[in-house]
Design a protein around this motif. Structure first.
Motif, PDB file in Angstrom:
ATOM      1  N   GLU A  65       0.885  -1.165   0.000  1.00 31.59           N
ATOM      2  CA  GLU A  65       0.000   0.000   0.000  1.00 31.59           C
ATOM      3  C   GLU A  65       0.924   1.218   0.000  1.00 31.59           C
ATOM      4  O   GLU A  65       1.719   1.361  -0.906  1.00 31.59           O
ATOM      5  CB  GLU A  65      -1.014  -0.079   1.123  1.00 31.59           C
ATOM      6  CG  GLU A  65      -1.991  -1.224   0.892  1.00 31.59           C
ATOM      7  CD  GLU A  65      -3.089  -1.329   1.924  1.00 31.59           C
ATOM      8  OE1 GLU A  65      -3.405  -0.340   2.593  1.00 31.59           O
ATOM      9  OE2 GLU A  65      -3.647  -2.440   2.019  1.00 31.59           O
ATOM     10  N   HIS A  67       0.235  -2.232  10.453  1.00 28.26           N
ATOM     11  CA  HIS A  67      -0.458  -2.344   9.166  1.00 28.26           C
ATOM     12  C   HIS A  67      -1.111  -3.727   9.045  1.00 28.26           C
ATOM     13  O   HIS A  67      -2.283  -3.837   8.665  1.00 28.26           O
ATOM     14  CB  HIS A  67       0.548  -2.124   8.032  1.00 28.26           C
ATOM     15  CG  HIS A  67       0.004  -2.333   6.668  1.00 28.26           C
ATOM     16  ND1 HIS A  67      -0.611  -1.331   5.956  1.00 28.26           N
ATOM     17  CD2 HIS A  67      -0.020  -3.429   5.880  1.00 28.26           C
ATOM     18  CE1 HIS A  67      -1.000  -1.808   4.788  1.00 28.26           C
ATOM     19  NE2 HIS A  67      -0.646  -3.070   4.712  1.00 28.26           N
ATOM     20  N   ALA A  68      -0.359  -4.758   9.367  1.00 24.77           N
ATOM     21  CA  ALA A  68      -0.869  -6.131   9.264  1.00 24.77           C
ATOM     22  C   ALA A  68      -2.031  -6.363  10.231  1.00 24.77           C
ATOM     23  O   ALA A  68      -3.071  -6.913   9.852  1.00 24.77           O
ATOM     24  CB  ALA A  68       0.252  -7.127   9.533  1.00 24.77           C
ATOM     25  N   GLU A  69      -1.870  -5.958  11.474  1.00 19.27           N
ATOM     26  CA  GLU A  69      -2.927  -6.148  12.477  1.00 19.27           C
ATOM     27  C   GLU A  69      -4.210  -5.421  12.081  1.00 19.27           C
ATOM     28  O   GLU A  69      -5.306  -5.950  12.267  1.00 19.27           O
ATOM     29  CB  GLU A  69      -2.444  -5.679  13.843  1.00 19.27           C
ATOM     30  CG  GLU A  69      -1.413  -6.608  14.445  1.00 19.27           C
ATOM     31  CD  GLU A  69      -0.778  -6.056  15.720  1.00 19.27           C
ATOM     32  OE1 GLU A  69      -0.906  -4.829  15.996  1.00 19.27           O
ATOM     33  OE2 GLU A  69      -0.138  -6.844  16.419  1.00 19.27           O
ATOM     34  N   ASP A  70      -4.063  -4.208  11.538  1.00 20.87           N
ATOM     35  CA  ASP A  70      -5.230  -3.441  11.103  1.00 20.87           C
ATOM     36  C   ASP A  70      -6.024  -4.155  10.013  1.00 20.87           C
ATOM     37  O   ASP A  70      -7.201  -3.879   9.815  1.00 20.87           O
ATOM     38  CB  ASP A  70      -4.812  -2.062  10.569  1.00 20.87           C
ATOM     39  CG  ASP A  70      -4.317  -1.131  11.668  1.00 20.87           C
ATOM     40  OD1 ASP A  70      -4.496  -1.449  12.865  1.00 20.87           O
ATOM     41  OD2 ASP A  70      -3.722  -0.086  11.312  1.00 20.87           O
ATOM     42  N   ARG A  71      -5.374  -5.073   9.302  1.00 19.77           N
ATOM     43  CA  ARG A  71      -6.012  -5.791   8.202  1.00 19.77           C
ATOM     44  C   ARG A  71      -6.302  -7.249   8.548  1.00 19.77           C
ATOM     45  O   ARG A  71      -6.552  -8.067   7.680  1.00 19.77           O
ATOM     46  CB  ARG A  71      -5.134  -5.689   6.962  1.00 19.77           C
ATOM     47  CG  ARG A  71      -5.229  -4.290   6.364  1.00 19.77           C
ATOM     48  CD  ARG A  71      -3.999  -3.880   5.609  1.00 19.77           C
ATOM     49  NE  ARG A  71      -4.147  -2.523   5.118  1.00 19.77           N
ATOM     50  CZ  ARG A  71      -3.911  -1.435   5.845  1.00 19.77           C
ATOM     51  NH1 ARG A  71      -3.526  -1.534   7.103  1.00 19.77           N
ATOM     52  NH2 ARG A  71      -4.063  -0.229   5.332  1.00 19.77           N
TER      53      ARG A  71
END
Length: 109
Positions: A27, A46-50
């Motif tokens: 992104e 970023h990973a946790e948010d997704r």
């Protein structure tokens, strides 16, 4: 940039050199030539948010297996910079992303 093949003609992994790139992003998150600890924090967020599960490898590298991404550190004199390692489809032939890193890649410091 270096490409590693599991067997002739089959691309298994690509690693981007921290010193000469090219710049690669997930992104808008730049992955190449960054301070590894800062990138780890941002990448894991970023990973946790997704809904992904971030991890840290045995060597202390940031891992997001759902992205096929391991972020290693590469020396630039006295500085460490981020060196992303991507492996596509590793789940078909390796237990973890860490398992698919070739010996030549571990020699890069």
């Amino acid at each position: 940039m270096t490409a590693y093949c599991r067997k002739s003609g089959e691309l298994a992994a690509v690693v981007v050199d921290a010193l000469c790139g090219p710049q690669v992003s997930v992104e808008r998150l730049r992955l190449v030539g960054r301070v590894p600890s800062e990138l780890t924090e941002r990448l894991h967020g970023h990973a946790e948010d997704r809904g992904m599960v971030p991890a840290v490898s045995v060597e202390g590298d940031a891992v997001v297996e759902q992205l096929g991404l391991l972020v290693r550190a590469q020396r630039a004199g006295d500085i460490l910079l981020s060196r992303p390692f991507f492996a596509a489809g590793f789940q078909d032939w390796a237990h973890t992303l860490h398992d698919c890193v070739p010996a030549d890649e571990w020699a890069v410091r």
